[in-house]
Write an enzyme that holds these catalytic residues in place. Sequence first.
Site, PDB file in Angstrom:
ATOM      1  CD  GLU A 141      44.262   5.547 113.610  1.00  0.00           C
ATOM      2  OE1 GLU A 141      45.338   5.003 113.301  1.00  0.00           O
ATOM      3  OE2 GLU A 141      43.147   5.056 113.367  1.00  0.00           O
TER       4      GLU A 141
ATOM      5  CB  CYS B 147      52.201   7.519 112.177  1.00  0.00           C
ATOM      6  SG  CYS B 147      51.057   7.645 110.811  1.00  0.00           S
TER       7      CYS B 147
HETATM    8  P1  NAD Z   1      51.620  14.754 120.384  1.00  0.00           P
HETATM    9  O1  NAD Z   1      51.171  13.539 121.113  1.00  0.00           O
HETATM   10  O2  NAD Z   1      52.669  15.588 120.987  1.00  0.00           O
HETATM   11  O3  NAD Z   1      50.365  15.719 120.092  1.00  0.00           O
HETATM   12  C1  NAD Z   1      49.205  15.253 119.442  1.00  0.00           C
HETATM   13  C2  NAD Z   1      48.029  16.144 119.805  1.00  0.00           C
HETATM   14  O4  NAD Z   1      47.704  15.958 121.179  1.00  0.00           O
HETATM   15  C3  NAD Z   1      48.288  17.641 119.638  1.00  0.00           C
HETATM   16  O5  NAD Z   1      47.150  18.247 119.072  1.00  0.00           O
HETATM   17  C4  NAD Z   1      48.508  18.104 121.057  1.00  0.00           C
HETATM   18  O6  NAD Z   1      48.227  19.457 121.250  1.00  0.00           O
HETATM   19  C5  NAD Z   1      47.496  17.235 121.785  1.00  0.00           C
HETATM   20  N1  NAD Z   1      47.666  17.090 123.226  1.00  0.00           N
HETATM   21  C6  NAD Z   1      48.778  17.298 123.977  1.00  0.00           C
HETATM   22  N2  NAD Z   1      48.504  17.046 125.281  1.00  0.00           N
HETATM   23  C7  NAD Z   1      47.213  16.659 125.342  1.00  0.00           C
HETATM   24  C8  NAD Z   1      46.353  16.242 126.401  1.00  0.00           C
HETATM   25  N3  NAD Z   1      46.768  16.169 127.666  1.00  0.00           N
HETATM   26  N4  NAD Z   1      45.083  15.893 126.096  1.00  0.00           N
HETATM   27  C9  NAD Z   1      44.636  15.932 124.829  1.00  0.00           C
HETATM   28  N5  NAD Z   1      45.406  16.326 123.774  1.00  0.00           N
HETATM   29  C10 NAD Z   1      46.676  16.676 124.040  1.00  0.00           C
HETATM   30  O7  NAD Z   1      52.066  14.242 118.914  1.00  0.00           O
HETATM   31  P2  NAD Z   1      52.782  15.066 117.752  1.00  0.00           P
HETATM   32  O8  NAD Z   1      54.203  15.313 118.122  1.00  0.00           O
HETATM   33  O9  NAD Z   1      51.934  16.193 117.305  1.00  0.00           O
HETATM   34  O10 NAD Z   1      52.741  13.986 116.560  1.00  0.00           O
HETATM   35  C11 NAD Z   1      53.665  12.968 116.390  1.00  0.00           C
HETATM   36  C12 NAD Z   1      53.136  11.652 116.911  1.00  0.00           C
HETATM   37  O11 NAD Z   1      51.873  11.342 116.329  1.00  0.00           O
HETATM   38  C13 NAD Z   1      54.036  10.492 116.540  1.00  0.00           C
HETATM   39  O12 NAD Z   1      54.128   9.624 117.641  1.00  0.00           O
HETATM   40  C14 NAD Z   1      53.311   9.816 115.392  1.00  0.00           C
HETATM   41  O13 NAD Z   1      53.620   8.464 115.199  1.00  0.00           O
HETATM   42  C15 NAD Z   1      51.887  10.021 115.800  1.00  0.00           C
HETATM   43  N6  NAD Z   1      51.004   9.928 114.643  1.00  0.00           N
HETATM   44  C16 NAD Z   1      50.276   8.778 114.504  1.00  0.00           C
HETATM   45  C17 NAD Z   1      49.476   8.617 113.392  1.00  0.00           C
HETATM   46  C18 NAD Z   1      48.688   7.353 113.202  1.00  0.00           C
HETATM   47  O14 NAD Z   1      47.792   7.359 112.369  1.00  0.00           O
HETATM   48  N7  NAD Z   1      48.972   6.274 113.903  1.00  0.00           N
HETATM   49  C19 NAD Z   1      49.381   9.638 112.425  1.00  0.00           C
HETATM   50  C20 NAD Z   1      50.120  10.797 112.615  1.00  0.00           C
HETATM   51  C21 NAD Z   1      50.937  10.930 113.741  1.00  0.00           C
END
Ligand code: NAD
Length: 509
Positions: A262, A296
């Site tokens: 997502e 998102c």
């Molecule tokens: P992010 O990608 O920075 O972090 C998301 C998660 O990934 C966090 O828990 C982070 O600690 C973890 N993470 C970081 N590096 C990782 C790795 N190497 N392996 C595994 N996990 C890792 O995103 P964010 O800034 O927290 O959230 C914003 C983003 O999320 C936006 O792009 C938004 O559109 C998206 N989002 C999408 C949806 C959806 O349903 N499509 C819903 C909510 C947010």
Amino acid sequence: MNINDILTRLGITSNNSGTSTGTNKLQSTAATITSYSPVNGEVIATIQSTDAEGYEAVMQQAQQAFLYWRAVPAPKRGEIVRQFGDALRLHKADLGALVSYEMGKSLQEGMGEVQEMIDICDFAVGLSRQLYGLTMHSERPNHRMYEQWHPMGIVSIISAFNFPVAVWAWNTALALVCGNVCVWKPSSKTPLCAVACQNIVAKVLKANDLPEGISSLVTGNACGNLMNEDKRIPLISFTGSTRVGRLVSATVAGRFGRTILELGGNNAIIISDSADLEMSVIGAVFGAVGTAGQRCTSTRRLIIHESVYNDFTTKLTKAYAQIKIGDPLNENNHMGPLIDKDAVQAYLNSIEKVKQQGGRFLVEGGVLNGAGLESGCYVKPCIAEVENHYEIVQEETFAPILYVMKYSRIEEAIQMQNDVPQGLSSAIMTLNLREAEQFLSASGSDCGIANVNIGTSGAEIGGAFGGEKETGGGRESGSDAWKGYMRRQTNTINYSNTLPLAQGIKFDL
Ligand code: NAD
């Protein structure tokens, strides 16, 4: 609001070293994560992060718990999820306030998030009696064929900061009734929300004498990497940016694991010349400014028919002038802060790029200062006139920057709406039935969500939620999204006294 009272009621207490802990006894003290409130910049608490040893202990406990949980009848698993929903009802006010204070969204939105958790629990309870498989007719006499759905094992949930509690619950409620056990790695920007949720679910499991490990929490970014590589995890449900999602997806696919992805969106509303413009303004403003543009599904682009362009943008800029920005816990404010100063910097960088690439601001952006805004995370929502192909417009900036552009024919508008790498949410505002149906047809929107006369932002839990292209293709929440958390098995039973081979093959011995 007294945050310490709220934390205490949510079971988050301070130990001797000043570090707050949840009930997850398996976490060790390798490093800590500090939670800052973007509301006022204050440190709320520090929590322990999970080191490699702690991670290993959690995973072993989860493996053991799965052996027990998979044998519990699904409706009985549903009963536990029902109790979890009831516990959330009791804690709704506190958890909603914590979401607002730690993440920065409005109090109403914080409460709304907890309500979504409750709703998905209700949905999952019903689902626990409806994990249906098909039966089919065998081509061989006296044979029966059917399919059944089995749990997968350990489901890991990696979540983003912007929905610090609901995304976990969407995944956990479904995964649990399906017979899986869950291990959650929340965003390090909102760790207290996660500890609070873990406390609530752990209490329910304990009250039912269930083994620890049915639902666990690990914290710290290092655990994300460990999970990606961990063959004991058949499914990772990842919510976050496309950048990180790409890495998670490739690593998990490399070990033939499954992912539900997502990822980011770049959502547009088409405002037709047949639109109700008053409704359209409300949909556009809420979509672009709600959660400070950090959903998102936030509205990033408005594709407006040329004949209503001036009228609509005038109405829109007037509406923007009335937006009240400030403490999200004050219900008079429409918009709170961005999550942190990095997000503010990303917002400022995008504004610069818009200008460099030829955009013109109808409403200027900027960082807000002054009494009550000292965290440095409050920004002005802004509107820029752009062209769809600009590099910056093709990206998701997680901030309240709204792009407006003109179209003349509906086919052109649909083409522009689809012409971005992401494919999450889309909408058309129109009272013209032909246009609406064209937008929803196979040659219409290419997104996972396509709405008519509703904005792009938010979604009901009853539908399958997710998007296409760089949004990742995953589906969560309602409809038959539960199938993503189970493995399908096809069974053939021979009750004849011969062994007829398929396709009439003879194999005489
Ligand atoms: P992010 O990608 O920075 O972090 C998301 C998660 O990934 C966090 O828990 C982070 O600690 C973890 N993470 C970081 N590096 C990782 C790795 N190497 N392996 C595994 N996990 C890792 O995103 P964010 O800034 O927290 O959230 C914003 C983003 O999320 C936006 O792009 C938004 O559109 C998206 N989002 C999408 C949806 C959806 O349903 N499509 C819903 C909510 C947010």
